[in-house]
Enzyme design. Structure first.
Site, PDB file in Angstrom:
ATOM      1  N   GLU A  36      19.664  24.559  -7.437  1.00  0.00           N
ATOM      2  CA  GLU A  36      19.927  23.670  -8.596  1.00  0.00           C
ATOM      3  C   GLU A  36      21.212  24.151  -9.301  1.00  0.00           C
ATOM      4  O   GLU A  36      21.450  25.358  -9.401  1.00  0.00           O
ATOM      5  CB  GLU A  36      18.746  23.806  -9.566  1.00  0.00           C
ATOM      6  CG  GLU A  36      18.877  23.061 -10.879  1.00  0.00           C
ATOM      7  CD  GLU A  36      17.775  23.442 -11.888  1.00  0.00           C
ATOM      8  OE1 GLU A  36      17.322  24.617 -11.900  1.00  0.00           O
ATOM      9  OE2 GLU A  36      17.354  22.554 -12.649  1.00  0.00           O
ATOM     10  N   ASN A  96      20.568  15.860 -14.127  1.00  0.00           N
ATOM     11  CA  ASN A  96      20.494  17.078 -13.315  1.00  0.00           C
ATOM     12  C   ASN A  96      20.170  16.587 -11.900  1.00  0.00           C
ATOM     13  O   ASN A  96      19.051  16.140 -11.634  1.00  0.00           O
ATOM     14  CB  ASN A  96      19.393  17.987 -13.886  1.00  0.00           C
ATOM     15  CG  ASN A  96      19.355  19.344 -13.209  1.00  0.00           C
ATOM     16  OD1 ASN A  96      19.896  19.525 -12.131  1.00  0.00           O
ATOM     17  ND2 ASN A  96      18.689  20.285 -13.856  1.00  0.00           N
ATOM     18  N   LYS A 113      16.702  14.765 -11.441  1.00  0.00           N
ATOM     19  CA  LYS A 113      15.505  15.527 -11.862  1.00  0.00           C
ATOM     20  C   LYS A 113      14.624  14.746 -12.831  1.00  0.00           C
ATOM     21  O   LYS A 113      15.094  14.253 -13.861  1.00  0.00           O
ATOM     22  CB  LYS A 113      15.954  16.835 -12.494  1.00  0.00           C
ATOM     23  CG  LYS A 113      14.849  17.815 -12.850  1.00  0.00           C
ATOM     24  CD  LYS A 113      15.484  19.133 -13.305  1.00  0.00           C
ATOM     25  CE  LYS A 113      14.473  20.209 -13.630  1.00  0.00           C
ATOM     26  NZ  LYS A 113      15.151  21.479 -13.986  1.00  0.00           N
ATOM     27  N   GLU A 132      17.473  21.841 -21.406  1.00  0.00           N
ATOM     28  CA  GLU A 132      17.637  20.716 -20.457  1.00  0.00           C
ATOM     29  C   GLU A 132      17.376  19.373 -21.122  1.00  0.00           C
ATOM     30  O   GLU A 132      18.019  18.375 -20.804  1.00  0.00           O
ATOM     31  CB  GLU A 132      16.729  20.904 -19.250  1.00  0.00           C
ATOM     32  CG  GLU A 132      17.229  21.972 -18.313  1.00  0.00           C
ATOM     33  CD  GLU A 132      16.556  21.893 -16.968  1.00  0.00           C
ATOM     34  OE1 GLU A 132      16.677  20.868 -16.286  1.00  0.00           O
ATOM     35  OE2 GLU A 132      15.874  22.870 -16.611  1.00  0.00           O
ATOM     36  N   CYS A 158      13.713  22.220  -9.222  1.00  0.00           N
ATOM     37  CA  CYS A 158      13.145  23.288 -10.064  1.00  0.00           C
ATOM     38  C   CYS A 158      11.787  22.934 -10.677  1.00  0.00           C
ATOM     39  O   CYS A 158      10.780  22.971 -10.011  1.00  0.00           O
ATOM     40  CB  CYS A 158      14.146  23.735 -11.115  1.00  0.00           C
ATOM     41  SG  CYS A 158      13.656  25.335 -11.808  1.00  0.00           S
ATOM     42  N   ASN A 183      16.415  27.333 -10.808  1.00  0.00           N
ATOM     43  CA  ASN A 183      16.920  28.429 -11.660  1.00  0.00           C
ATOM     44  C   ASN A 183      15.761  28.787 -12.569  1.00  0.00           C
ATOM     45  O   ASN A 183      15.517  28.084 -13.567  1.00  0.00           O
ATOM     46  CB  ASN A 183      18.066  27.949 -12.567  1.00  0.00           C
ATOM     47  CG  ASN A 183      19.386  27.756 -11.849  1.00  0.00           C
ATOM     48  OD1 ASN A 183      20.245  28.619 -11.857  1.00  0.00           O
ATOM     49  ND2 ASN A 183      19.555  26.591 -11.250  1.00  0.00           N
TER      50      ASN A 183
HETATM   51  N1  CDT Z   1      15.498  24.949 -14.237  1.00  0.00           N
HETATM   52  C1  CDT Z   1      14.194  24.819 -14.476  1.00  0.00           C
HETATM   53  O1  CDT Z   1      13.638  23.736 -14.382  1.00  0.00           O
HETATM   54  N2  CDT Z   1      13.534  25.948 -14.847  1.00  0.00           N
HETATM   55  C2  CDT Z   1      12.163  25.939 -15.227  1.00  0.00           C
HETATM   56  C3  CDT Z   1      11.947  26.942 -16.285  1.00  0.00           C
HETATM   57  C4  CDT Z   1      11.201  26.356 -17.351  1.00  0.00           C
HETATM   58  S1  CDT Z   1      11.078  27.382 -18.758  1.00  0.00           S
HETATM   59  C5  CDT Z   1      11.428  26.339 -20.025  1.00  0.00           C
HETATM   60  C6  CDT Z   1      11.216  26.185 -14.092  1.00  0.00           C
HETATM   61  O2  CDT Z   1      10.231  25.455 -13.991  1.00  0.00           O
HETATM   62  O3  CDT Z   1      11.376  27.134 -13.337  1.00  0.00           O
END
Ligand code: CDT
Length: 299
Positions: A36, A96, A113, A132, A158, A183
């Site tokens: 991502e 995204n 996303k 986000e 993600c 990420n």
């Molecule tokens: N990038 C991403 O979606 N990261 C999320 C972290 C969420 S914490 C607010 C994940 O689900 O890994």
């Protein structure tokens, strides 16, 4: 991929992606999946008010000047690629996004996303920000699949991997490989004692169950290491349609993990225990689409 610092350019990220592509070619790979937001740092950790500054993190063209060399090299090596980036559309919408190409570097799939995590205003209660919901709109693509390279491919990004609906919507379209980048911070910003071991456990749990319950390959690719001072989990992996991990990254740096994924391995599960047409009971699933939050029974 290892970390990309705030000061790193797109050109530097693309150079690293091309190095991985060259390594993949040496091992006869036909598809390479990257994380991502593969071209920049994970900028939603930074609070910004100036939209012009925000827009500097977005791509208005794909391929654009910085990414064209990646597409050119992928085409020359006949390797399909999938990667994530922040997309600014001609009519000013921010998503995204992930794309997938065929082995001629034509974009054959685009996914935006759906499940945006985090918050939209500065949150003083968190150890670090995850904005986000401030910078992106929820995706408008749904979960499409694409027929390419003799198989049925889908994408998600993600946080989408934590939601069973993500996999099932693609499962209902016969998906045989889901490519996803992530990420994920190594520590929960709202619960400090939830560290990397728990985060990696959840990472495997959701992708292994998504793969098994839909009899599909899942290729989950991390951006890892310490980015701008904030650690991200690694744990990139390829999960087979039986839910077992075929291969997993060992480092938090740029690292190629390789597996020969036979898409026909999806057939057994799709024809037996997860033969949706024979076994699903949709008359009992209405709440899943009629309701978003929890409604408890009356006391
Ligand atoms: N990038 C991403 O979606 N990261 C999320 C972290 C969420 S914490 C607010 C994940 O689900 O890994």
């Amino acid at each position: 991929m290892g970390a990309i610092q705030k000061s790193d350019s797109r050109e530097q990220a693309v150079e690293r992606m091309i190095t991985l592509l060259e390594q993949a070619s040496q091992q006869d790979c036909t598809l390479v999946v990257y994380p991502e937001l593969a071209l920049t740092t994970f900028f939603p950790r930074w609070y910004m008010e100036d939209q012009a500054e925000v827009d500097t993190w977005f791509e208005q063209q794909m391929p654009g000047p910085a990414t064209q060399p990646l597409f050119d090299r992928a085409k020359a090596l006949k390797i399909a690629i999938s990667f994530g980036f922040a997309e600014l559309t001609p009519d000013g919408q921010h998503f995204n996004t992930s794309i997938m190409t065929d082995r001629e570097a034509n974009i054959v799939g685009r996914y935006r996303k759906t499940h945006l995590p985090g918050h939209s205003e500065f949150d003083t209660e968190r150890d670090f920000q995850h904005l986000e919901k401030r910078y992106f709109l929820p995706g408008d693509t749904g979960f499409p699949v694409t027929r390419t390279m003799g198989g049925i491919f889908g994408m998600c990004i993600c946080n989408d991997r934590r939601w069973p609906e993500t996999y099932r919507v693609m499962g209902l379209q016969g998906v045989e490989m889901i490519c996803l980048g992530y990420n994920t911070p190594s520590v929960n910003s709202q619960r400090r004692n939830e560290g990397p071991a728990d985060r990696l456990f959840h990472n495997r749990l959701v992708m292994q169950s998504g793969a098994y319950q839909n009899s599909t390959w899942v290729v989950g690719i991390a951006k890892a290491g310490v980015e701008d001072g904030f650690p991200l989990i690694g744990g990139s992996l390829i999960v087979d349609p039986n839910g077992k991990i075929a291969v997993e990254a060992q480092s938090e740096e740029d690292e190629l993990i390789v597996h020969a994924c036979d898409l026909d391995d999806c057939t057994f599960g799709k024809k037996t225990i997860f033969d949706f047409a024979r076994h699903r009971r949709t008359e009992h699933y209405g709440l899943i689409v009629e309701q978003t939050g929890v409604v408890e029974p009356a006391l």
